[in-house]
Write an enzyme that holds these catalytic residues in place. Structure first.
Site, PDB file in Angstrom:
ATOM      1  N   TYR A  23      32.583 -40.820  -9.648  1.00 14.05           N
ATOM      2  CA  TYR A  23      31.463 -41.311 -10.456  1.00 14.05           C
ATOM      3  C   TYR A  23      30.480 -40.162 -10.706  1.00 14.05           C
ATOM      4  O   TYR A  23      29.957 -40.021 -11.810  1.00 14.05           O
ATOM      5  CB  TYR A  23      30.752 -42.449  -9.731  1.00 14.05           C
ATOM      6  CG  TYR A  23      31.613 -43.674  -9.632  1.00 14.05           C
ATOM      7  CD1 TYR A  23      31.734 -44.527 -10.726  1.00 14.05           C
ATOM      8  CD2 TYR A  23      32.325 -43.967  -8.479  1.00 14.05           C
ATOM      9  CE1 TYR A  23      32.524 -45.654 -10.653  1.00 14.05           C
ATOM     10  CE2 TYR A  23      33.114 -45.088  -8.405  1.00 14.05           C
ATOM     11  CZ  TYR A  23      33.213 -45.930  -9.496  1.00 14.05           C
ATOM     12  OH  TYR A  23      33.999 -47.041  -9.417  1.00 14.05           O
ATOM     13  N   ASN A  46      30.713 -53.713 -18.359  1.00 17.15           N
ATOM     14  CA  ASN A  46      31.617 -53.662 -19.516  1.00 17.15           C
ATOM     15  C   ASN A  46      33.083 -53.767 -19.090  1.00 17.15           C
ATOM     16  O   ASN A  46      33.873 -54.348 -19.800  1.00 17.15           O
ATOM     17  CB  ASN A  46      31.407 -52.334 -20.259  1.00 17.15           C
ATOM     18  CG  ASN A  46      30.057 -52.338 -20.949  1.00 17.15           C
ATOM     19  OD1 ASN A  46      29.933 -52.842 -22.039  1.00 17.15           O
ATOM     20  ND2 ASN A  46      29.059 -51.801 -20.294  1.00 17.15           N
ATOM     21  N   CYS A  53      39.297 -47.190 -15.877  1.00 15.54           N
ATOM     22  CA  CYS A  53      38.302 -47.330 -14.821  1.00 15.54           C
ATOM     23  C   CYS A  53      38.946 -47.157 -13.450  1.00 15.54           C
ATOM     24  O   CYS A  53      38.292 -46.796 -12.493  1.00 15.54           O
ATOM     25  CB  CYS A  53      37.624 -48.688 -14.937  1.00 15.54           C
ATOM     26  SG  CYS A  53      38.741 -49.972 -15.465  1.00 15.54           S
ATOM     27  N   HIS A  54      40.240 -47.412 -13.344  1.00 17.85           N
ATOM     28  CA  HIS A  54      40.895 -47.292 -12.042  1.00 17.85           C
ATOM     29  C   HIS A  54      41.054 -45.828 -11.644  1.00 17.85           C
ATOM     30  O   HIS A  54      41.383 -45.523 -10.505  1.00 17.85           O
ATOM     31  CB  HIS A  54      42.260 -47.989 -12.093  1.00 17.85           C
ATOM     32  CG  HIS A  54      43.154 -47.437 -13.132  1.00 17.85           C
ATOM     33  ND1 HIS A  54      43.210 -47.945 -14.413  1.00 17.85           N
ATOM     34  CD2 HIS A  54      44.000 -46.396 -13.078  1.00 17.85           C
ATOM     35  CE1 HIS A  54      44.101 -47.223 -15.085  1.00 17.85           C
ATOM     36  NE2 HIS A  54      44.578 -46.276 -14.310  1.00 17.85           N
ATOM     37  N   GLU A  80      50.461 -43.728 -10.431  1.00 20.33           N
ATOM     38  CA  GLU A  80      50.111 -42.577 -11.267  1.00 20.33           C
ATOM     39  C   GLU A  80      50.488 -41.271 -10.574  1.00 20.33           C
ATOM     40  O   GLU A  80      50.537 -40.218 -11.187  1.00 20.33           O
ATOM     41  CB  GLU A  80      48.600 -42.591 -11.536  1.00 20.33           C
ATOM     42  CG  GLU A  80      48.179 -43.803 -12.357  1.00 20.33           C
ATOM     43  CD  GLU A  80      48.618 -43.681 -13.795  1.00 20.33           C
ATOM     44  OE1 GLU A  80      48.330 -42.668 -14.411  1.00 20.33           O
ATOM     45  OE2 GLU A  80      49.269 -44.606 -14.287  1.00 20.33           O
TER      46      GLU A  80
END
Length: 91
Positions: A23, A46, A53-54, A80
């Site tokens: 962040y 949102n 976002c992950h 990922e």
DNA sequence: AGGGTGACCCGCT
DNA sequence: CAGCGGGCCACCC
């Protein structure tokens, strides 16, 4: 006009697969290194499904939070290619 | 215009 | 090392 939230989305969208941004990093790239909190607020309010976002985690390596479930987030990150141990991301 | 909230970060104890 | 508190910023009501 790109609001801070829009910038955050742009930065997050630019996160390559298999990589994770904190962040604080996103906030810094967005133009406000101290706006890490704002980033969380934006994503939370949102929680844009079009944004990865992950791939955004805390500076401690914790996945932080995820609208679809932090467990799911961890699962996705592992898919990922991110190394996660004990619920923490190892980059 | 003001207050409240939030997926945070840093520092101190 | 772990836990607690304060402070920063942006967005919503």
């Amino acid at each position: 006009m790109q609001s801070f939230s829009q910038k955050v989305y742009a930065v997050v969208s630019k996160i390559p697969r298999g990589k994770v941004f904190t962040y604080a990093e996103v906030a810094k790239l967005a133009g406000n290194p101290k706006a890490a909190r704002a980033v969380g607020n934006i994503l939370n309010n949102n929680r844009n499904p079009k944004v990865f976002c992950h791939r955004v985690i805390r500076s401690d390596g914790s996945v932080g939070g995820f609208a679809f479930g932090n467990s799911k987030k961890i699962k996705i990150l592992r898919s990922e290619g991110v190394n996660i141990q004990n619920g923490k991301v190892i980059r």
